[in-house]
Design an enzyme around this catalytic site. Structure first.
Site, short mmCIF file in Angstrom:
data_model
loop_
_atom_site.label_atom_id
_atom_site.label_comp_id
_atom_site.label_asym_id
_atom_site.label_seq_id
_atom_site.Cartn_x
_atom_site.Cartn_y
_atom_site.Cartn_z
CG HIS A 1 -5.71 -13.30 2.55
ND1 HIS A 1 -5.31 -12.30 1.71
CD2 HIS A 1 -5.84 -12.74 3.78
CE1 HIS A 1 -5.19 -11.17 2.41
NE2 HIS A 1 -5.51 -11.41 3.66
CD GLU B 1 -5.20 -8.11 5.68
OE1 GLU B 1 -4.86 -6.93 5.79
OE2 GLU B 1 -4.86 -8.84 4.71
CG ASP C 1 -3.20 -13.89 -0.38
OD1 ASP C 1 -4.36 -13.49 -0.54
OD2 ASP C 1 -2.46 -13.50 0.54
C1 ACM Z 1 -0.93 -9.27 6.87
O1 ACM Z 1 -0.17 -8.32 6.61
N1 ACM Z 1 -2.15 -9.30 6.35
C2 ACM Z 1 -0.51 -10.35 7.74
#
Ligand code: ACM
Length: 645
Positions: free
Chosen positions: A284, A359, A209
């Site tokens: 991410h 995201e 991440d």
């Molecule tokens: C997530 O909670 N962004 C998968």
């Protein structure tokens, strides 16, 4: 028979029935298994563990670790000795039998457990079932069987039972985010020990991440350089930290070597757990960009560093303040990913690789000439279609390594890759959509399965942006109405660790909510019963204490609701999710106990009161934590509620 005799007989019959029901209920209190088995018959009497424990097991290499852990489990807290004995016909304490002919009811993970006064017998089709039968047996023994040290003066006994048990779903997962905060190999293995007690079989490791890349990729050594794995240590509220200054040392973080990974995978396998790796792309991905800035669409990426908890995304959005994405229009990205997934596929035997997909901020892509050119060349109309183009190429890479793809539900946007499975997290809608398209689905919706959310009132819990209480967690139902259950592989809870700075707090956030999820994915839907579950959770607390695993008692704390009338008068409603608790309160700043006023109806603070303090009791025993709620906070909540309406 006279009327009188008839009456007397029927009275006798009623009292026998009443007595036996009462007796059964009482006697049953020492059986409190989570997850609830499919079928459980309680018989009279107890099996008493002998001080020389003979174990006999059918030969199977896959059972060796199970027998070793059985021996440890039964000897460390008791001080007894255990021997594995293969001589046929001698009386043994624990017998583990692998069916020669499969019992179809049990499947691969089910078991029969029979405890008599003489012997404990676990029968299963596969070693996995034996392992789960033993987990159930441990829960029949006194709680101190979970102790890691000798406990004296205990009668080590288990009630006689006959249990037939098998799971509702094959995918029973917990996701462990080791990127936001790094957890050592030992901590991950301890966590595996905790999860298997409740028959979880899948550990999803969120390995990469923005905050750090956590897996050694030998062909890409910069991914595990300090730059991509270490950050400035911060404490407080993640997401609000000040940016690190150049003189602050980057000391926090780490990564797993490939040997570490192999050891964790083997440790998990010995306990019938698969580890699923997640490489979260194309969003991410700051830690990858920091290591290889040429993978970005955006000039200047070589100035980035992995974040230490400072804000770098804006919500709602997501809108990146910096570009943390891999660039789908950059041809260097795909050979990079080929290298990553070649090594990941070799390390993890599990059939799926998780590719994230969640995201992904698109605002830098919108500005990128390379992305504009890609869109024109490929006929892509939206940024979601750009992401879908990326996912489809990634799917081909992963399938070329003999693996299947799963991703967060954003991978549906812009068109799902042909064979991808979907992990539905933004509620269940993504899962419904994917299942209706004939794709496999794992349900892990925020609404029921996000264990990073607070478990009680924000006034007492470490602050996170949302709340998920135990009772709500227990309402998790992986198969939505109208969806063919064959597409729903199961469910899992997610433990995001932005706000979990250490292992003890991670345990606190996990238990008991992960008990609720365990039951939702193992036990028959029809057996779900909150009051019964909650009473079994209370029994498990003793086991957590014995094992020195931390857990939350937030379920004993009330929820607060507040309204304000036209005259500004507050009305405060307190609700308990556990039955049979009394709530006592004070407005005078002193510490309420069971001699204080008991809550019976909505409260209005006296004029000039500054604090409401509450605490819950069961009878004379305090069970909840004392909560101090400023009246000013209640005023704010009432005002805010007014704004919302
Ligand atoms: C997530 O909670 N962004 C998968």
């Amino acid at each position: 028979m006279t009327d009188c005799i008839m009456k007397k007989l029927s009275l006798l019959f009623i009292s026998i029935v009443t007595f036996s029901v009462a007796f059964c209920q009482n006697d049953n209190t020492d059986v409190a298994i989570i997850p609830q088995p499919v079928k459980l018959v309680k018989n009279t009497g107890y099996f008493i563990l002998p001080s020389n424990i003979l174990i006999q097991a059918d030969a199977s290499p896959a059972l060796e670790a199970t027998i070793a852990s059985l021996t440890t489990h039964l000897t460390v807290p008791t001080g007894y000795r255990a021997y594995v004995n293969t001589t046929k016909g001698i009386p043994v304490a624990v017998r583990l039998i692998l069916n020669k002919m499969a019992d179809n009811t049990l499947g691969d993970e089910g078991y029969h457990l029979v405890v008599t006064q003489k012997q404990v017998t676990v029968t299963a089709n596969k070693p996995t079932g034996i392992f789960y039968g033993l987990q159930t047996f441990y829960q029949l023994l006194p709680k101190d069987i979970e102790s890691n040290t000798l406990v004296q003066h205990i009668q080590w006994q288990a009630p006689c039972v006959e249990i037939t048990d098998y799971p509702r779903f094959g995918w029973r997962g917990l996701m462990f985010d080791v990127s936001r905060h790094f957890y050592t190999k030992q901590q991950v293995e301890d966590f595996i020990d905790q999860m298997v007690k409740y028959k979880y079989n899948l550990l999803h490791m969120h390995l990469t991440d923005d905050e750090g890349w956590r897996i050694e990729i030998k062909s890409l050594p910069r991914l595990t350089s300090d730059d991509a794995t270490k950050r400035v240590h911060k404490e407080g509220y993640f997401g609000t930290f000040s940016p690190p200054t150049p003189d602050e040392p980057r000391t926090e973080g780490g990564f797993y070597t490939q040997d570490d990974i192999r050891e964790m995978v083997q440790y998990a396998k010995d306990r019938f757990v698969n580890i699923m790796p997640e490489i979260d792309i194309p969003g991410h991905s700051l830690s990858a960009i920091v290591a290889y800035p040429e993978l970005s669409c955006t000039a200047g990426a070589d100035k980035y560093h992995i974040i230490s908890g400072e804000p770098f995304m804006d919500w709602p959005g997501p809108k990146g303040r910096i570009d943390n994405t891999l660039c789908p229009a950059n041809e260097k990205v795909y050979p990079f990913l080929d290298k990553v997934f070649t090594e990941v596929a070799q390390l993890f035997p599990f059939e799926y690789i998780h590719i994230g997909g969640d995201e992904c901020a698109k605002n830098f892509w919108e500005q990128s000439d390379a992305i504009k050119a890609l869109m024109q060349k490929e006929g892509l109309k939206t940024q979601e279609e750009v992401q879908s183009y990326f996912e489809k190429r990634v799917e081909k890479i992963i399938e070329s390594k003999g693996k299947k793809v799963i991703g967060w539900d954003e991978i549906l946007e812009g068109g799902l890759a042909p064979d991808a499975a979907v992990m539905s997290w933004r509620g269940i809608d993504g899962g419904i959509q994917a299942a209706k398209m004939g794709h496999e689905v794992v349900m892990s919706p925020t609404t029921f399965a996000y264990l990073d959310y607070m478990q009680g009132d924000p006034i007492i819990e470490p602050h996170v942006y949302a709340t998920l209480r135990l009772k709500k967690t227990y309402e998790f139902e992986p198969v939505p109405e109208g969806v063919d259950p064959k597409f729903i592989k199961g469910g899992q809870a997610n433990i995001w660790t932005e706000q979990m700075f250490n292992m003890r707090h991670l345990e606190y956030m996990t238990w008991p909510r992960a008990l609720a999820i365990a039951e939702c994915v193992w036990s028959p839907k029809a057996s779900k019963n909150w009051d019964n579950f909650e009473s079994r959770v209370e029994k498990q607390f003793g086991r957590f204490d014995a094992a020195e695993v931390k857990y939350a008692r937030a379920m004993f704390d009330p929820s607060f609701a507040v309204t304000k009338d036209a005259n500004g008068k507050l009305s405060i409603t307190l609700t308990n999710e556990v039955d049979g608790l009394d709530t006592y309160y004070s407005f005078d700043n002193s510490f309420p106990d069971n001699f204080y006023p008991k809550y019976t109806q909505p409260l209005t603070p006296p004029k000039d009161a500054v604090m409401l303090k509450v605490v819950t009791y069961r009878g004379k025993k305090q069970v909840g934590r004392e909560i101090a709620m400023p009246i000013s906070e209640l005023q704010k909540r009432a005002d805010h509620k007014g704004d919302d309406e």
